[in-house]
Design an enzyme around this catalytic site. Structure first.
Site, PDB file in Angstrom:
ATOM      1  N   LYS A  14      -6.442   6.634  -3.342  1.00 31.06           N
ATOM      2  CA  LYS A  14      -6.444   5.163  -3.375  1.00 31.06           C
ATOM      3  C   LYS A  14      -7.529   4.588  -2.470  1.00 31.06           C
ATOM      4  CE  LYS A  14      -2.110   4.584  -2.335  1.00 31.06           C
ATOM      5  NZ  LYS A  14      -1.868   4.022  -1.063  1.00 31.06           N
ATOM      6  N   ARG A  89       5.314  -1.129  -3.559  1.00 27.05           N
ATOM      7  CA  ARG A  89       5.706   0.271  -3.463  1.00 27.05           C
ATOM      8  C   ARG A  89       7.146   0.486  -3.892  1.00 27.05           C
ATOM      9  NH1 ARG A  89       1.798   2.446   0.167  1.00 27.05           N
ATOM     10  NH2 ARG A  89       2.149   4.600   0.758  1.00 27.05           N
ATOM     11  N   ARG A 128      -7.370  16.037   5.411  1.00 28.77           N
ATOM     12  CA  ARG A 128      -7.869  14.653   5.487  1.00 28.77           C
ATOM     13  C   ARG A 128      -8.231  14.205   6.898  1.00 28.77           C
ATOM     14  NH1 ARG A 128      -5.270   9.735   2.246  1.00 28.77           N
ATOM     15  NH2 ARG A 128      -3.417   9.952   3.548  1.00 28.77           N
ATOM     16  N   ARG A 163      -4.665  11.333  10.743  1.00 28.17           N
ATOM     17  CA  ARG A 163      -3.577  10.369  10.764  1.00 28.17           C
ATOM     18  C   ARG A 163      -2.287  11.040  11.203  1.00 28.17           C
ATOM     19  NH1 ARG A 163      -3.571   6.995   5.237  1.00 28.17           N
ATOM     20  NH2 ARG A 163      -1.406   7.635   5.330  1.00 28.17           N
ATOM     21  N   ARG A 174       7.036  11.523   2.228  1.00 27.77           N
ATOM     22  CA  ARG A 174       6.267  10.457   1.556  1.00 27.77           C
ATOM     23  C   ARG A 174       6.286  10.668   0.046  1.00 27.77           C
ATOM     24  NH1 ARG A 174       1.000  11.268   4.823  1.00 27.77           N
ATOM     25  NH2 ARG A 174      -0.095   9.966   3.342  1.00 27.77           N
TER      26      ARG A 174
HETATM   27  P1  ADP Z   1      -0.544   6.868   1.577  1.00 33.42           P
HETATM   28  O1  ADP Z   1      -0.589   6.141   0.273  1.00 33.42           O
HETATM   29  O2  ADP Z   1      -1.581   7.921   1.696  1.00 33.42           O
HETATM   30  O3  ADP Z   1       0.840   7.336   1.933  1.00 33.42           O
HETATM   31  P2  ADP Z   1      -0.778   4.340   3.049  1.00 33.42           P
HETATM   32  O4  ADP Z   1      -1.798   4.074   4.082  1.00 33.42           O
HETATM   33  O5  ADP Z   1      -0.809   3.532   1.822  1.00 33.42           O
HETATM   34  O6  ADP Z   1      -0.926   5.885   2.752  1.00 33.42           O
HETATM   35  O7  ADP Z   1       0.681   4.204   3.699  1.00 33.42           O
HETATM   36  C1  ADP Z   1       1.063   4.862   4.872  1.00 33.42           C
HETATM   37  C2  ADP Z   1       2.493   4.479   5.295  1.00 33.42           C
HETATM   38  O8  ADP Z   1       2.568   3.064   5.542  1.00 33.42           O
HETATM   39  C3  ADP Z   1       3.561   4.738   4.235  1.00 33.42           C
HETATM   40  O9  ADP Z   1       4.031   6.055   4.271  1.00 33.42           O
HETATM   41  C4  ADP Z   1       4.642   3.718   4.647  1.00 33.42           C
HETATM   42  O10 ADP Z   1       5.371   4.153   5.759  1.00 33.42           O
HETATM   43  C5  ADP Z   1       3.814   2.530   5.105  1.00 33.42           C
HETATM   44  N1  ADP Z   1       3.560   1.567   3.992  1.00 33.42           N
HETATM   45  C6  ADP Z   1       2.357   1.278   3.430  1.00 33.42           C
HETATM   46  N2  ADP Z   1       2.487   0.361   2.450  1.00 33.42           N
HETATM   47  C7  ADP Z   1       3.802   0.062   2.375  1.00 33.42           C
HETATM   48  C8  ADP Z   1       4.596  -0.798   1.559  1.00 33.42           C
HETATM   49  N3  ADP Z   1       4.045  -1.544   0.586  1.00 33.42           N
HETATM   50  N4  ADP Z   1       5.932  -0.834   1.769  1.00 33.42           N
HETATM   51  C9  ADP Z   1       6.515  -0.110   2.735  1.00 33.42           C
HETATM   52  N5  ADP Z   1       5.848   0.728   3.530  1.00 33.42           N
HETATM   53  C10 ADP Z   1       4.502   0.832   3.374  1.00 33.42           C
END
Ligand code: ADP
Ligand code: ZN
Length: 218
Positions: A14, A89, A128, A163, A174
Site C-alpha cells: 500500500k 479497515r 521491511r 517498525r 495483523r
Molecule cells: P499495515 O497495513 O502494513 O499493517 P498500517 O501502517 O496501515 O500498516 O497500520 C499499522 C497499524 O496501525 C495497524 O496494525 C493498526 O493497529 C493501526 N491502524 C492503521 N489504520 C487503522 C484503522 N483504519 N483502524 C484501526 N487501526 C488502524
C-alpha cells in the site's frame, strides 16, 4: 477529482503504491497508519494507548480513527482528490466514511484491492525497513527493494528503522485481523461496483502499471 481507497492485507505494498500514485496523479495521501505514528510521537496518555494497540497488531478503536480522519479530510488539500491508505479497515469505518463523504459532497471513484498470498506477505514483513524522515520503504530481503547504501535512505540519507510491528508474531495478528475485519469490505465495495482487484505479487512497477490502467479509466 478522483478519490481512491487502497484496500490490502499488511505489507501488500500500500505504502509503495501510494507514493507512486501521488507522484503521477498529484493526489493527497491520507494514511491512518502514518497519522497514528505521528500521533504517538506526542507524549500523551492517548499516545500510549494507541501505541499498545499498534504494537500488538490490533485495530485502534474506531472513535480515535474517525477523529483523525475527519480532521484530515477537512483540510483543503483533499479537494484535489485523495488516496485513502489503511482506511476503512472494518465495516463500521466504511459506513462512517460514507457519511463523511456525503457531508463533504465527495465520492469514492475506485477501491483498489491489492491481492497477495499470505506466505509472500510474511517474507516482505521480515525485511521491511522504513525511512523515519521521508517515509520511503525498503526491503533488505528483496533484491530490487534494497537501499543503495545498507541501512541508509537513498532519498534523504536518514538512518533506516524497523517498525515496532514488523515482526512475525505481530504480523500473524495483523493478518488475522485483516481476514476477520477488513477482507469483508471487498464484498461491500463490490456491491457498490467500484472494486478493482490487482495482483500485487509482481514487482512494484508492474503493480503500478495495473493501477495506472484503472485510474486512467475511471
Ligand atoms: P499495515 O497495513 O502494513 O499493517 P498500517 O501502517 O496501515 O500498516 O497500520 C499499522 C497499524 O496501525 C495497524 O496494525 C493498526 O493497529 C493501526 N491502524 C492503521 N489504520 C487503522 C484503522 N483504519 N483502524 C484501526 N487501526 C488502524
Ligand atoms: Zn528518507
Amino acid at each position: 477529482m478522483k478519490n481512491i481507497i487502497l484496500l490490502a492485507p499488511p505489507a501488500a505494498g500500500k505504502g509503495t503504491q501510494s507514493s507512486m500514485i501521488i507522484e503521477k496523479y498529484g493526489l493527497t495521501h491520507i494514511s491512518t497508519g502514518d497519522l497514528l505514528r505521528e500521533k504517538i510521537k506526542e507524549n500523551s496518555s492517548l499516545a500510549n494507548e494507541i501505541k499498545e494497540y499498534m504494537k500488538k497488531g490490533n485495530l485502534v478503536p474506531n472513535k480515535i480513527i474517525l477523529e483523525l480522519i475527519s480532521d484530515r479530510m477537512e483540510m483543503s488539500d483533499c479537494a484535489n482528490g485523495c488516496i485513502l491508505d489503511g482506511f476503512p479497515r472494518n465495516y463500521d469505518q466504511a459506513v462512517s466514511l460514507d457519511e463523511l463523504l456525503l457531508k463533504h459532497n465527495m465520492k469514492i471513484n475506485a477501491v483498489i484491492n491489492l491481492d497477495v498470498k499470505e506466505d509472500i506477505l510474511r517474507k516482505r514483513i521480515v525485511g521491511r525497513l522504513l525511512c523515519p524522515n521521508c517515509n520511503a520503504i525498503y526491503n533488505d530481503q528483496i533484491e530490487n527493494m534494497n537501499s543503495k547504501e545498507k541501512g541508509v535512505c537513498d532519498i534523504c540519507h536518514s538512518v533506516l528503522i524497523k517498525r515496532d510491528d514488523d515482526n512475525i508474531d505481530t504480523f500473524n495478528n495483523r493478518y488475522n485481523t485483516y481476514i476477520k475485519e477488513t477482507r469483508p469490505l471487498i464484498d461491500y465495495y463490490e456491491r457498490k461496483n467500484i472494486l478493482y482487484t490487482v495482483n500485487s505479487e509482481n514487482s512494484a512497477n508492474n503493480v503500478f502499471k495495473s493501477i495506472e490502467n484503472i485510474i486512467d479509466n475511471i
